[in-house]
Design a protein around this motif. Structure first.
Motif, short mmCIF file in Angstrom:
data_model
loop_
_atom_site.label_atom_id
_atom_site.label_comp_id
_atom_site.label_asym_id
_atom_site.label_seq_id
_atom_site.Cartn_x
_atom_site.Cartn_y
_atom_site.Cartn_z
N THR A 9 0.84 -1.19 0.00
CA THR A 9 0.00 0.00 0.00
C THR A 9 0.87 1.25 0.00
OG1 THR A 9 -1.88 1.09 1.05
CG2 THR A 9 -0.26 0.11 2.53
N PRO A 11 0.35 5.51 1.32
CA PRO A 11 -0.65 6.36 1.97
C PRO A 11 -1.21 7.46 1.07
CG PRO A 11 1.55 6.87 2.79
CD PRO A 11 1.70 5.70 1.88
N GLY A 61 -6.33 2.86 15.86
CA GLY A 61 -7.47 1.96 15.69
C GLY A 61 -7.54 0.85 16.73
N THR A 62 -6.58 0.80 17.63
CA THR A 62 -6.56 -0.24 18.67
C THR A 62 -7.31 0.23 19.92
OG1 THR A 62 -4.44 -1.03 17.82
CG2 THR A 62 -5.03 -1.70 20.05
N PHE A 86 -5.70 -8.82 12.14
CA PHE A 86 -4.49 -8.24 12.73
C PHE A 86 -4.57 -8.47 14.23
CE2 PHE A 86 -2.00 -4.33 13.97
CZ PHE A 86 -0.79 -4.76 13.45
N ASP A 157 -14.96 -4.97 14.61
CA ASP A 157 -13.69 -4.37 14.25
C ASP A 157 -13.81 -4.07 12.75
OD1 ASP A 157 -11.16 -3.77 13.37
OD2 ASP A 157 -10.15 -5.27 14.62
N ALA A 159 -11.94 -1.94 11.09
CA ALA A 159 -10.70 -1.23 10.72
C ALA A 159 -10.52 -1.15 9.21
CB ALA A 159 -9.50 -1.92 11.36
N HIS A 160 -11.01 -2.17 8.49
CA HIS A 160 -10.81 -2.21 7.03
C HIS A 160 -12.02 -1.67 6.27
CE1 HIS A 160 -8.11 -6.04 7.67
NE2 HIS A 160 -7.69 -4.99 8.34
N SER A 181 -9.86 2.09 11.83
CA SER A 181 -8.45 2.48 11.92
C SER A 181 -8.15 3.45 10.78
CB SER A 181 -7.55 1.26 11.77
OG SER A 181 -6.22 1.68 11.49
N HIS A 183 -4.91 4.25 10.19
CA HIS A 183 -3.46 4.11 10.09
C HIS A 183 -2.99 4.40 8.66
CE1 HIS A 183 0.35 1.78 9.68
NE2 HIS A 183 0.56 2.35 10.85
N LYS A 186 -4.09 2.37 5.67
CA LYS A 186 -5.52 2.18 5.38
C LYS A 186 -5.99 3.06 4.21
CE LYS A 186 -6.40 -0.77 8.71
NZ LYS A 186 -5.06 -1.30 8.97
N ARG A 313 1.76 -8.83 0.77
CA ARG A 313 1.84 -9.18 2.20
C ARG A 313 0.94 -10.38 2.47
NH1 ARG A 313 4.41 -5.33 5.63
NH2 ARG A 313 3.84 -6.75 7.29
N TYR A 315 -1.24 -11.03 4.70
CA TYR A 315 -2.27 -10.70 5.70
C TYR A 315 -3.39 -11.73 5.58
CZ TYR A 315 -0.29 -5.91 5.78
OH TYR A 315 0.52 -4.82 5.89
N1 T4K Z 1 -7.95 -4.20 13.54
C1 T4K Z 1 -7.58 -4.60 12.31
C2 T4K Z 1 -8.43 -5.58 11.58
C3 T4K Z 1 -6.43 -4.06 11.73
O1 T4K Z 1 -6.05 -4.47 10.49
C4 T4K Z 1 -5.67 -3.13 12.45
C5 T4K Z 1 -4.45 -2.58 11.90
C6 T4K Z 1 -6.12 -2.73 13.73
C7 T4K Z 1 -7.27 -3.31 14.24
C8 T4K Z 1 -5.38 -1.74 14.57
O2 T4K Z 1 -5.41 -0.44 14.02
P1 T4K Z 1 -4.19 0.58 14.34
O3 T4K Z 1 -4.04 0.64 15.84
O4 T4K Z 1 -2.95 0.07 13.64
O5 T4K Z 1 -4.69 1.87 13.77
C9 T4K Z 1 -0.06 -2.63 9.30
C10 T4K Z 1 -0.58 -1.51 10.18
O6 T4K Z 1 0.40 -1.02 11.11
C11 T4K Z 1 -1.84 -1.82 10.91
O7 T4K Z 1 -2.47 -0.58 11.14
C12 T4K Z 1 -2.78 -2.70 10.10
N2 T4K Z 1 -3.96 -3.07 10.82
C13 T4K Z 1 -2.07 -3.95 9.65
C14 T4K Z 1 -2.96 -4.86 8.83
O8 T4K Z 1 -0.98 -3.55 8.82
P2 T4K Z 1 2.32 -3.65 8.93
O9 T4K Z 1 3.32 -3.98 9.95
O10 T4K Z 1 1.96 -4.67 7.93
O11 T4K Z 1 2.71 -2.29 8.13
P3 T4K Z 1 4.10 -1.92 7.48
O12 T4K Z 1 4.76 -0.89 8.29
O13 T4K Z 1 4.86 -3.14 7.13
O14 T4K Z 1 3.60 -1.22 6.13
C15 T4K Z 1 3.14 -1.95 5.00
C16 T4K Z 1 3.49 -1.16 3.75
O15 T4K Z 1 2.76 0.05 3.73
C17 T4K Z 1 4.94 -0.77 3.61
O16 T4K Z 1 5.67 -1.78 2.98
C18 T4K Z 1 4.89 0.47 2.78
C19 T4K Z 1 3.56 1.09 3.14
N3 T4K Z 1 3.71 2.19 4.09
C20 T4K Z 1 3.62 1.96 5.44
C21 T4K Z 1 3.76 2.98 6.34
C22 T4K Z 1 3.67 2.74 7.82
C23 T4K Z 1 3.97 3.45 3.62
O17 T4K Z 1 4.09 3.65 2.39
N4 T4K Z 1 4.10 4.48 4.49
C24 T4K Z 1 4.01 4.30 5.85
O18 T4K Z 1 4.11 5.28 6.61
O19 T4K Z 1 1.04 -3.25 9.82
#
Ligand code: T4K
Length: 369
Positions: A9, A11, A61-62, A86, A157, A159-160, A181, A183, A186, A313, A315
């Protein structure tokens, strides 16, 4: 070889000049958090956009998940949930001192299977916490019927599920409460952020107290609340991002259309189609690999893509029920969760965001077929 990195993804960022402009207003006002002007405005704009009666902004979103259980007065017992999410979903149950009970999923939606919920209900069951995984709606009618029969609360939940509608009504209006969420990863983001959606003003008031240490006013604390407020800078960012979100979802829909055109019918690959009556948000694009028919395992394809700088990913692999804090729970055994166990070994979420070009999508597809 085209080495451009394609991530799962990217942002949706507001226009930088607009953001500078709005930051200047915040600087001039010196009001940077605690229910400021932009916080109020974003709550109003989001509740209108999402077609929900009331919404309370959170800092991620947590915390809305944790707070939802608090707001409903759920203090002990078991909460039925899905292992295919997640990890924050289950953590929110644990943080409230409650016991998560995992129920298997429906392979056609990757959401909790309503047909399996009732057998998991015990005298200790107090609530159900399903997830609209990938933004695909749960069978909310079936879940509500079960909840009503057994006197259980339902917290989605979601979030999606930003902006997802079923027959013109927001999916976020299902159940007792729904969480979002915002984040960075998203469909709609405020960098970090989230929200709780509720159906009445009294509950909104209660939740607004809970996210601000339980303060009712300057001198009264009515509950052991937490600090999970969103600040003015991210609220302002959110107001700007909201103006662009429709266009971004439209671009994602185009990517989904291309993926489906090229991948549909490929032996060993299963995809989701749009559901009748549902306005989707195209937040994720999962594909499911049957290795016998496809001729390669999911992981072989995943690493092949990764070697070519295409970062899909897995997921949601591994399942939450396999993580250390949860794997010894009675419902965590893979025999209890055969569908989720299989799906977690089959899934890859392909890159899906508003900036993918036709060439990017062609490059991804050429790695798969
Ligand atoms: N419930 C569900 C069903 C959820 O899916 C989530 C969060 C929550 C609750 C909790 O919500 P939050 O408290 O997080 O708001 C990500 C997210 O951190 C997480 O929010 C999300 N679900 C989960 C499914 O995925 P990672 O560890 O896979 O993300 P990360 O850092 O590896 O990023 C993936 C890709 O996105 C990167 O390869 C590139 C892109 N990216 C990412 C970030 C952070 C960007 O381009 N810029 C960025 O700033 O967890």
């Amino acid at each position: 070889m085209n080495d451009k990195l394609l991530t799962v993804t990217s942002p949706l960022l507001p226009d930088l000049d607009d953001f500078h402009h709005i930051l200047k207003e915040i600087w001039d006002s010196k009001w940077i958090t605690n229910n400021g002007r932009f916080h109020k405005q974003l709550e109003k704009e989001l509740s209108e956009y999402l077609k929900v009666p009331f919404l309370s902004l959170f800092t991620n979103g947590t915390l809305p998940l944790i707070t939802a259980l608090q707001a409903l007065g759920i203090k002990s017992g078991e909460v039925i949930t899905t292992p295919y999410s997640f990890v924050a979903t289950t953590h929110s149950i644990w943080w409230n001192g409650l016991k998560p009970v995992f129920v298997d999923i429906d392979p056609l939606t990757c959401n909790i299977d309503p047909a399996r919920i009732e057998e998991a209900i015990t005298p200790e069951t107090v609530a159900i916490m399903p997830v609209h995984c990938y933004g695909t709606p749960c069978d909310t009618d079936a879940i509500q019927r079960i909840a009503d029969r057994h006197g259980l609360k339902v917290i989605y939940d979601a979030a999606h599920a930003f902006g997802v509608e079923v027959n013109g009504d927001s999916l976020l209006n299902a159940g007792d409460l729904s969480t979002l969420s915002f984040h960075a990863t998203k469909v709609y983001n405020t960098i970090e952020g989230g929200a709780l959606v509720m159906q009445d003003e009294e509950t909104k008031r209660k939740i607004d107290f809970l996210k601000n240490f339980g303060f009712k006013n300057e001198v009264e604390v009515v509950a052991p609340g937490i600090n999970s407020k969103m600040d003015e800078i991210r609220s302002a960012y959110g107001i700007l991002a909201l103006r662009q979100v429709d266009e971004s979802i439209e671009a994602r829909k185009e990517v989904a259309r291309e993926y489906r055109k090229e991948l549909k019918g490929v032996p060993g690959i299963r995809l989701f189609e749009d559901m009748p009556g549902v306005k989707h948000n195209y937040s994720y694009f999962p594909i499911f690999i049957n290795s016998d028919e496809y001729g390669m395992t999911r992981d072989q394809l995943y690493f092949k893509m990764k070697d070519a700088n295409v970062l899909g990913r897995r997921y949601f692999y591994p399942l939450i029920s396999t993580f250390d804090p949860y794997r010894t729970l009675p419902g965590s055994a893979s025999e209890n969760l055969p569908v989720a166990t299989r799906i977690a070994d089959e899934v890859i979420c392909l890159p899906m965001h508003h900036e993918l070009s036709r060439e990017d999508v062609d490059r991804i597809i050429s790695l798969i077929i």
